[in-house]
Design a protein around this motif. Structure first.
Motif, PDB file in Angstrom:
ATOM      1  N   TYR A  98       7.598 105.664  91.112  1.00  0.00           N
ATOM      2  CA  TYR A  98       8.177 106.995  91.276  1.00  0.00           C
ATOM      3  C   TYR A  98       8.538 107.558  89.905  1.00  0.00           C
ATOM      4  O   TYR A  98       9.133 106.874  89.066  1.00  0.00           O
ATOM      5  CB  TYR A  98       9.435 106.948  92.149  1.00  0.00           C
ATOM      6  CG  TYR A  98      10.166 108.271  92.126  1.00  0.00           C
ATOM      7  CD1 TYR A  98       9.691 109.350  92.863  1.00  0.00           C
ATOM      8  CD2 TYR A  98      11.292 108.461  91.324  1.00  0.00           C
ATOM      9  CE1 TYR A  98      10.318 110.573  92.808  1.00  0.00           C
ATOM     10  CE2 TYR A  98      11.932 109.688  91.268  1.00  0.00           C
ATOM     11  CZ  TYR A  98      11.442 110.745  92.013  1.00  0.00           C
ATOM     12  OH  TYR A  98      12.063 111.965  91.948  1.00  0.00           O
ATOM     13  N   SER A 125      15.904 111.895  88.251  1.00  0.00           N
ATOM     14  CA  SER A 125      15.456 113.171  88.787  1.00  0.00           C
ATOM     15  C   SER A 125      16.548 113.638  89.744  1.00  0.00           C
ATOM     16  O   SER A 125      16.676 113.133  90.861  1.00  0.00           O
ATOM     17  CB  SER A 125      14.125 113.008  89.526  1.00  0.00           C
ATOM     18  OG  SER A 125      13.728 114.231  90.110  1.00  0.00           O
ATOM     19  N   TYR A 127       9.674 115.328  91.840  1.00  0.00           N
ATOM     20  CA  TYR A 127       9.431 115.258  93.281  1.00  0.00           C
ATOM     21  C   TYR A 127      10.671 114.756  94.007  1.00  0.00           C
ATOM     22  O   TYR A 127      11.282 113.753  93.604  1.00  0.00           O
ATOM     23  CB  TYR A 127       8.253 114.327  93.560  1.00  0.00           C
ATOM     24  CG  TYR A 127       8.004 114.066  95.022  1.00  0.00           C
ATOM     25  CD1 TYR A 127       7.478 115.050  95.853  1.00  0.00           C
ATOM     26  CD2 TYR A 127       8.293 112.821  95.573  1.00  0.00           C
ATOM     27  CE1 TYR A 127       7.238 114.799  97.198  1.00  0.00           C
ATOM     28  CE2 TYR A 127       8.059 112.556  96.909  1.00  0.00           C
ATOM     29  CZ  TYR A 127       7.534 113.550  97.720  1.00  0.00           C
ATOM     30  OH  TYR A 127       7.305 113.299  99.053  1.00  0.00           O
ATOM     31  N   ALA A 159       6.251 108.831  87.814  1.00  0.00           N
ATOM     32  CA  ALA A 159       5.079 108.877  86.936  1.00  0.00           C
ATOM     33  C   ALA A 159       4.369 110.217  87.067  1.00  0.00           C
ATOM     34  O   ALA A 159       4.197 110.744  88.167  1.00  0.00           O
ATOM     35  CB  ALA A 159       4.119 107.745  87.291  1.00  0.00           C
ATOM     36  N   GLY A 160       3.987 110.782  85.938  1.00  0.00           N
ATOM     37  CA  GLY A 160       3.235 112.034  85.942  1.00  0.00           C
ATOM     38  C   GLY A 160       3.996 113.178  86.593  1.00  0.00           C
ATOM     39  O   GLY A 160       5.160 113.442  86.278  1.00  0.00           O
ATOM     40  N   GLU A 161       3.355 113.838  87.534  1.00  0.00           N
ATOM     41  CA  GLU A 161       3.940 115.022  88.170  1.00  0.00           C
ATOM     42  C   GLU A 161       5.031 114.688  89.174  1.00  0.00           C
ATOM     43  O   GLU A 161       5.694 115.604  89.672  1.00  0.00           O
ATOM     44  CB  GLU A 161       2.837 115.836  88.853  1.00  0.00           C
ATOM     45  CG  GLU A 161       1.791 116.396  87.889  1.00  0.00           C
ATOM     46  CD  GLU A 161       0.708 117.175  88.612  1.00  0.00           C
ATOM     47  OE1 GLU A 161       0.762 117.225  89.861  1.00  0.00           O
ATOM     48  OE2 GLU A 161      -0.181 117.725  87.944  1.00  0.00           O
ATOM     49  N   THR A 162       5.246 113.427  89.470  1.00  0.00           N
ATOM     50  CA  THR A 162       6.272 113.076  90.459  1.00  0.00           C
ATOM     51  C   THR A 162       7.677 113.031  89.871  1.00  0.00           C
ATOM     52  O   THR A 162       8.628 112.721  90.582  1.00  0.00           O
ATOM     53  CB  THR A 162       5.949 111.714  91.111  1.00  0.00           C
ATOM     54  OG1 THR A 162       6.081 110.668  90.139  1.00  0.00           O
ATOM     55  CG2 THR A 162       4.550 111.705  91.685  1.00  0.00           C
ATOM     56  N   ARG A 163       7.822 113.322  88.590  1.00  0.00           N
ATOM     57  CA  ARG A 163       9.148 113.284  87.966  1.00  0.00           C
ATOM     58  C   ARG A 163      10.122 114.241  88.649  1.00  0.00           C
ATOM     59  O   ARG A 163      11.326 113.993  88.678  1.00  0.00           O
ATOM     60  CB  ARG A 163       9.054 113.644  86.476  1.00  0.00           C
ATOM     61  CG  ARG A 163       8.389 112.594  85.629  1.00  0.00           C
ATOM     62  CD  ARG A 163       8.092 113.110  84.236  1.00  0.00           C
ATOM     63  NE  ARG A 163       9.292 113.478  83.492  1.00  0.00           N
ATOM     64  CZ  ARG A 163      10.029 112.633  82.799  1.00  0.00           C
ATOM     65  NH1 ARG A 163       9.710 111.359  82.763  1.00  0.00           N
ATOM     66  NH2 ARG A 163      11.083 113.045  82.122  1.00  0.00           N
TER      67      ARG A 163
END
Length: 515
Positions: free
Chosen positions: A171, A204, A179, A173-177
């Protein structure tokens, strides 16, 4: 980010990349067994069901019940804690165990981070929720469908739902920061790989990335204090889970850390507090089985040189020291609940994602089929829960979300595999409960490392890649004698093979069997 209670000096040295440990077994969620496991197996057939839980396993909508005195839920999860660790956590013992029920036989059927945590969110075994391992095929955060989880059911029923700390590996990683998974009214999830860098937490916070230069256990605890102290906690019932990273290994690597042994990071105020703590003294520690060639090949006692044992002892010391901050956090959580007059109507659950091994069977880590790897320390206190009781009845992590849903009076949005544990907490018997066990390689693979079954307080059976293992826990609680080839146990072996086959693809009520 409020509630900034400061608990000691903390450094902010840059993170050091996690590396594979040279020990045996899985020493962290990014690691796998250093050697292949043994296994072979057999067929199976159905067995009678035990009583179904009071929660329907159907696809419910989380309908709200009229009773407005529904309890709150505070779930405190550690990472890789062993049952013996509770002996070094006086606040957990005094405030939770002495005021509630300690479950000594609650297991993680797939004893590694992601599958176990997904089970705590769904009430399903890994073969049903699909998050089978840490990376690769069926692995990590990307493998998990988070649309129908416990917080979703509770949120639909009017609960405030909150998370602080670790979620699932990967969780952030990349665009899920940024999320925020469905169902959470207040989300403060730690972002990988900062999750394992103890001196600094990166969270987050409801989609906004916040970095705090403080020891992560203390940061998580401060956030819990803020949440529990908020005036709106008296407006709606609530569910809050705080997932501490201790005693999982992490960074930074420090000068006194042993070579080739991954360790955790205690808070500065707890360093060397247990510098004289020995390794656990149990019959299965560094065992020697001269007549068992297969056992010698996989569990090599000879590799545990004096230097290796000293390194393992240091790792054990640091694990216990890291849990002292969690123990202090538990005291703070209970104090806040008492101060805000919420304690009497709050169910507090203390548990772990999986157990761990520190020399038992010559292994270090988790994912193995032995009870030291599977058993998680679990304590429950709350309204209606007996005080000071110990329960040895076999239970599983899938039972915890099932029980919470039943306690809250909501219908799960999945076919849950677990049962409502409230009768067990009250001391009602549940003979012969069968719990299927399963493990996949850490890096992902279709072929399991093993499948097996735990039945009641007596049997632990595993079909591995190179043979079978069967332990009669009643006669052999430390699993020293594999009786799979013993003619006297042949009827039991046949029965357990059949039960393993019967439950390998079970769903919902089909999983609630006796053996």
């Amino acid at each position: 980010m409020g509630g900034s209670v400061r608990r000691g000096n903390r450094s902010t040295r840059s993170a050091v990349a996690l590396i594979a440990a040279a020990g045996l077994g899985v020493t962290g969620c990014s690691l796998g067994p250093a050697e292949p496991l043994r296994g072979a197996g057999g067929p199976a057939s159905p067995t009678p069901s035990i009583a179904a839980p009071s929660v329907s396993p159907g696809m419910g909508s989380g309908a709200r019940r009229p009773d407005e005195q529904r309890p709150n839920f505070l779930v405190i999860t550690t990472d890789d804690a062993a049952p013996g660790d509770l002996e070094h956590m006086p606040n957990v013992k005094r405030l939770l165990a002495d005021r509630g029920v300690t479950m000594t036989n609650l297991v993680a059927p797939t004893p590694i981070c992601v599958p176990a945590r997904a089970s705590l969110l769904t009430g399903q075994y890994a073969h049903n929720h699909g998050a089978l391992t840490i990376q690769g095929e069926g692995g990590g955060f990307a493998s998990f469908d988070d649309r129908r989880t416990l917080p979703v059911w509770l949120r639909q029923a009017g609960y405030d739902t909150m998370l602080v700390g670790k979620y699932l590996n990967g969780y952030g990683a990349g665009e899920t920061r940024r999320y925020v998974p469905p169902g959470w009214s207040d989300w403060r999830g730690s972002i990988d790989w900062s999750t394992y860098f103890f001196p600094s937490a990166e969270l987050s916070v409801n989609g906004e990335v916040v970095r705090t230069p403080d020891y992560n256990t203390d940061v998580f605890a401060d956030n819990v204090t803020e949440m529990l102290s908020a005036p709106e906690r008296h407006e709606n019932p609530w569910y809050l889970t705080v997932n501490y990273v201790a005693p999982h290994h992490g960074d930074p690597i420090e000068p006194d850390d042993p070579v080739d042994m991954m360790t955790t990071v205690p808070a500065q105020r707890h360093r060397d507090l247990f510098e004289d703590l020995p390794l656990p003294d149990k019959p299965n520690m560094f065992e020697q089985r001269p007549g068992d060639k297969a056992m010698r090949a996989t569990h090599d006692r000879a590799r545990w040189t004096p230097e290796a044992r000293a390194a393992l002892r240091e790792a054990h010391q640091q694990r216990v020291e890291s849990l002292q901050a969690v123990d202090e956090a538990v005291r703070e959580h209970v104090w806040v609940l008492r101060r805000t007059k919420q304690l009497a109507r709050t169910v507090v659950v203390f548990t772990s994602d999986n157990g761990t091994m520190l020399g038992e069977h010559n292994l270090a880590g988790k994912l193995w089929h032995y009870r030291d790897s599977q058993t998680v320390p679990t304590v429950i206190r709350g309204p209606g829960v007996p005080q000071g009781r110990t329960v040895a009845t076999l239970a599983a992590n899938v039972d915890l979300p099932t029980t919470i849903a039943a306690w809250a009076g909501v219908e799960p949005g999945r076919a849950v595999d677990g049962i409502d544990l409230r009768p067990v907490l009250r001391g009602e018997p549940m003979p012969g409960r069968a719990v299927p066990t399963l493990a996949h390689p850490v890096l992902g693979a279709a072929r399991p490392l093993y499948r097996g079954i735990r039945v009641g307080e007596r049997w632990n059976y595993a079909r591995l890649r190179t043979g079978e293992e069967l332990y009669d826990l009643r006669a052999d609680p430390y699993e020293l004698d594999n009786v799979a080839d013993d003619p006297a146990y042949r009827p039991a072996l046949r029965r357990l093979r059949k039960l393993t086959r019967a439950l390998r693809d079970c769903v919902g009520a089909q999983c609630r069997r006796t053996g």
